[in-house]
Motif scaffolding. Sequence first.
Motif, PDB file in Angstrom:
ATOM      1  N   GLN A 273       0.870  -1.211  -0.269  1.00 52.50           N
ATOM      2  CA  GLN A 273       0.216   0.117   0.410  1.00 52.50           C
ATOM      3  C   GLN A 273       0.532   1.639   0.020  1.00 52.50           C
ATOM      4  N   CYS A 274       0.675   2.552  -0.873  1.00 50.62           N
ATOM      5  CA  CYS A 274       0.791   3.454  -0.672  1.00 50.62           C
ATOM      6  C   CYS A 274       2.659   3.919  -0.905  1.00 50.62           C
ATOM      7  N   ASN A 275       2.585   2.585  -2.130  1.00 54.70           N
ATOM      8  CA  ASN A 275       4.149   2.988  -3.014  1.00 54.70           C
ATOM      9  C   ASN A 275       4.180   4.076  -4.082  1.00 54.70           C
ATOM     10  N   GLU A 276       4.316   3.356  -5.183  1.00 54.41           N
ATOM     11  CA  GLU A 276       4.389   4.476  -6.593  1.00 54.41           C
ATOM     12  C   GLU A 276       3.261   5.966  -6.169  1.00 54.41           C
ATOM     13  N   ARG A 277       1.644   4.832  -5.902  1.00 53.96           N
ATOM     14  CA  ARG A 277       0.560   5.143  -5.725  1.00 53.96           C
ATOM     15  C   ARG A 277       0.123   4.504  -4.484  1.00 53.96           C
ATOM     16  N   PRO A 278      -1.421   5.562  -3.514  1.00 53.35           N
ATOM     17  CA  PRO A 278      -2.121   5.480  -2.711  1.00 53.35           C
ATOM     18  C   PRO A 278      -3.326   4.749  -2.988  1.00 53.35           C
ATOM     19  N   SER A 279      -2.451   3.431  -3.783  1.00 53.39           N
ATOM     20  CA  SER A 279      -3.268   2.693  -3.172  1.00 53.39           C
ATOM     21  C   SER A 279      -3.193   0.857  -2.307  1.00 53.39           C
ATOM     22  N   VAL A 280      -4.253   0.398  -2.262  1.00 51.98           N
ATOM     23  CA  VAL A 280      -4.169  -1.618  -1.848  1.00 51.98           C
ATOM     24  C   VAL A 280      -4.064  -2.107  -2.655  1.00 51.98           C
ATOM     25  N   ILE A 281      -3.483  -2.171  -2.820  1.00 49.28           N
ATOM     26  CA  ILE A 281      -2.524  -3.565  -4.201  1.00 49.28           C
ATOM     27  C   ILE A 281      -2.090  -5.285  -3.508  1.00 49.28           C
ATOM     28  N   PRO A 282      -3.194  -5.468  -4.119  1.00 47.30           N
ATOM     29  CA  PRO A 282      -2.696  -7.645  -3.377  1.00 47.30           C
ATOM     30  C   PRO A 282      -1.191  -7.781  -3.853  1.00 47.30           C
ATOM     31  N   MET A 283      -0.510  -8.505  -3.707  1.00 48.14           N
ATOM     32  CA  MET A 283       0.909  -8.738  -3.548  1.00 48.14           C
ATOM     33  C   MET A 283       0.950  -9.980  -5.089  1.00 48.14           C
ATOM     34  N   ASN A 284       1.728  -9.664  -5.935  1.00 45.42           N
ATOM     35  CA  ASN A 284       1.914 -10.517  -6.728  1.00 45.42           C
ATOM     36  C   ASN A 284       2.532 -11.850  -6.162  1.00 45.42           C
ATOM     37  N   GLU A 285       2.794 -12.957  -7.022  1.00 41.47           N
ATOM     38  CA  GLU A 285       3.254 -14.321  -6.667  1.00 41.47           C
ATOM     39  C   GLU A 285       4.845 -14.599  -5.647  1.00 41.47           C
ATOM     40  N   ALA A 286       6.010 -13.515  -6.319  1.00 41.49           N
ATOM     41  CA  ALA A 286       6.910 -13.519  -5.790  1.00 41.49           C
ATOM     42  C   ALA A 286       6.612 -12.610  -4.442  1.00 41.49           C
ATOM     43  N   GLU A 287       6.263 -11.878  -4.419  1.00 38.98           N
ATOM     44  CA  GLU A 287       6.403 -11.399  -3.205  1.00 38.98           C
ATOM     45  C   GLU A 287       5.528 -11.543  -1.960  1.00 38.98           C
ATOM     46  N   ARG A 288       4.188 -12.327  -2.223  1.00 43.97           N
ATOM     47  CA  ARG A 288       3.764 -13.088  -2.021  1.00 43.97           C
ATOM     48  C   ARG A 288       4.614 -14.658  -0.873  1.00 43.97           C
ATOM     49  N   LYS A 289       5.478 -14.760  -1.586  1.00 36.78           N
ATOM     50  CA  LYS A 289       6.305 -16.235  -1.301  1.00 36.78           C
ATOM     51  C   LYS A 289       7.220 -15.283  -0.208  1.00 36.78           C
ATOM     52  N   ILE A 290       7.623 -14.477  -0.842  1.00 38.08           N
ATOM     53  CA  ILE A 290       8.813 -13.656   0.444  1.00 38.08           C
ATOM     54  C   ILE A 290       7.997 -13.285   1.937  1.00 38.08           C
ATOM     55  N   PHE A 291       6.944 -13.195   1.944  1.00 38.14           N
ATOM     56  CA  PHE A 291       5.450 -12.479   2.944  1.00 38.14           C
ATOM     57  C   PHE A 291       5.460 -13.195   3.460  1.00 38.14           C
ATOM     58  N   ALA A 292       5.218 -14.972   2.973  1.00 39.51           N
ATOM     59  CA  ALA A 292       5.049 -16.328   3.363  1.00 39.51           C
ATOM     60  C   ALA A 292       6.246 -16.457   4.016  1.00 39.51           C
ATOM     61  N   GLU A 293       6.935 -16.358   3.622  1.00 39.74           N
ATOM     62  CA  GLU A 293       8.424 -17.065   4.748  1.00 39.74           C
ATOM     63  C   GLU A 293       8.848 -16.355   6.284  1.00 39.74           C
ATOM     64  N   ARG A 294       8.487 -14.554   5.808  1.00 34.86           N
ATOM     65  CA  ARG A 294       8.423 -14.051   6.702  1.00 34.86           C
ATOM     66  C   ARG A 294       7.962 -14.078   8.074  1.00 34.86           C
ATOM     67  N   ILE A 295       6.241 -14.576   7.561  1.00 38.02           N
ATOM     68  CA  ILE A 295       5.252 -15.220   8.712  1.00 38.02           C
ATOM     69  C   ILE A 295       5.854 -16.534   8.771  1.00 38.02           C
ATOM     70  N   ASP A 296       6.316 -17.099   8.923  1.00 36.41           N
ATOM     71  CA  ASP A 296       6.481 -18.621   9.237  1.00 36.41           C
ATOM     72  C   ASP A 296       8.472 -17.696   9.725  1.00 36.41           C
ATOM     73  N   LYS A 297       8.765 -17.533   9.918  1.00 27.99           N
ATOM     74  CA  LYS A 297       9.828 -16.888  11.076  1.00 27.99           C
ATOM     75  C   LYS A 297       9.248 -15.958  11.986  1.00 27.99           C
ATOM     76  N   LEU A 298       8.569 -15.049  12.068  1.00 33.19           N
ATOM     77  CA  LEU A 298       7.482 -14.641  13.226  1.00 33.19           C
ATOM     78  C   LEU A 298       6.562 -15.804  13.875  1.00 33.19           C
ATOM     79  N   ASN A 299       5.729 -16.432  13.162  1.00 35.24           N
ATOM     80  CA  ASN A 299       4.886 -17.639  13.936  1.00 35.24           C
ATOM     81  C   ASN A 299       6.005 -18.601  14.610  1.00 35.24           C
ATOM     82  N   GLN A 300       7.417 -18.457  14.153  1.00 39.43           N
ATOM     83  CA  GLN A 300       8.070 -19.785  14.932  1.00 39.43           C
ATOM     84  C   GLN A 300       8.681 -18.420  16.158  1.00 39.43           C
TER      85      GLN A 300
END
Length: 328
Positions: A273-300
């Motif tokens: 959200q609010c990067n180049e434009r002030p919008s909420v944009i669903p993550m693409n596949e590559a971004e979701r992969k990084i997100f999932a890895e980050r969430i897993d580390k936090l959950n651990q």
Amino acid sequence: MNVLIAGDFCDRYRISDLIARGNYASLFDDIKYLTEQADVSIINFEFPIVLHAGVPITKSGPTLQGQPAAVDAVKYAGFNVCTLANNHILDQGTKCCIETRELLENAGIKTVGIGKNSAEAATVLYINQKEKGTLAIVNCCEHEFSIATATTAGANPLNPIQQYYNIQEARTKADYVLVIVHGGHEHYALPSPRMKETYRFFIDAGADAIINHHQHCYSGYEIYHGKPIFYGLGNLLFDHKSERHGPWNEGFMVSLRLDKQTLPQFELYPYTQCNERPSVIPMNEAERKIFAERIDKLNQIISNEDQLNTTFETWAQKTSRNFLVPFQ
């Protein structure tokens, strides 16, 4: 019942410009499909609306405010419930606080978390979905300049004893009980040990799910006795003068599937959200992969008591001076 919960929305900077022009589509069109699928869609409304001239309160940190058209933006986005218990809802005084609730309610958007006094602010919101059942929402926030008192308006304070009785009441009147807390440490992507203990207590008291927001970054989650606890959603739509492509600009919404016969199920919807434009944009596949890895580390870390305590103590020592500066 399908319940969608989103994090913090604020009418600020580039977002304000689009709202003033009525360009709500640019803000929300990429996620409207999610609110349209939900029976109940909840967003945290993180500012008071100022109709005339606001009078900022004395506090540490910024005092926020927004325009009446922000209500239309939320309605356009498809959100039908606003949580108002947060650390900014009283920024322009008690009159603006209550007027904000009235503007939302008059637009057909239900609210929870504030009141003309502390008793009213603690009122549980009940939403009946006919054959799907009744949802109870308990909304509160940590004590940061916005709390209602016995005689003055403001937000429902985080008070585990009070919330225990609210949850117990809700358990007798509703099929599902959702607790939404605005709290935690800003820019820290983990719960404190106290947060974990408190939110687990709310599950023990009878809640079906706990949602937290406030930190301006997302955190992890855990399943406790079969019930989900989400420790931080991040900003939904909250512009910043300089933050781009970092924790401030990422978050996730939670879709809860509640059924009387089974434990809650959920799905995460990460976005930028609010990067180049002030919008909420669903993550693409590559971004979701990084997100999932980050969430897993936090959950651990969250699942390991010793590691959670050590990580928090290290962070507290590192940042303690920042908290002491206002007192020097």
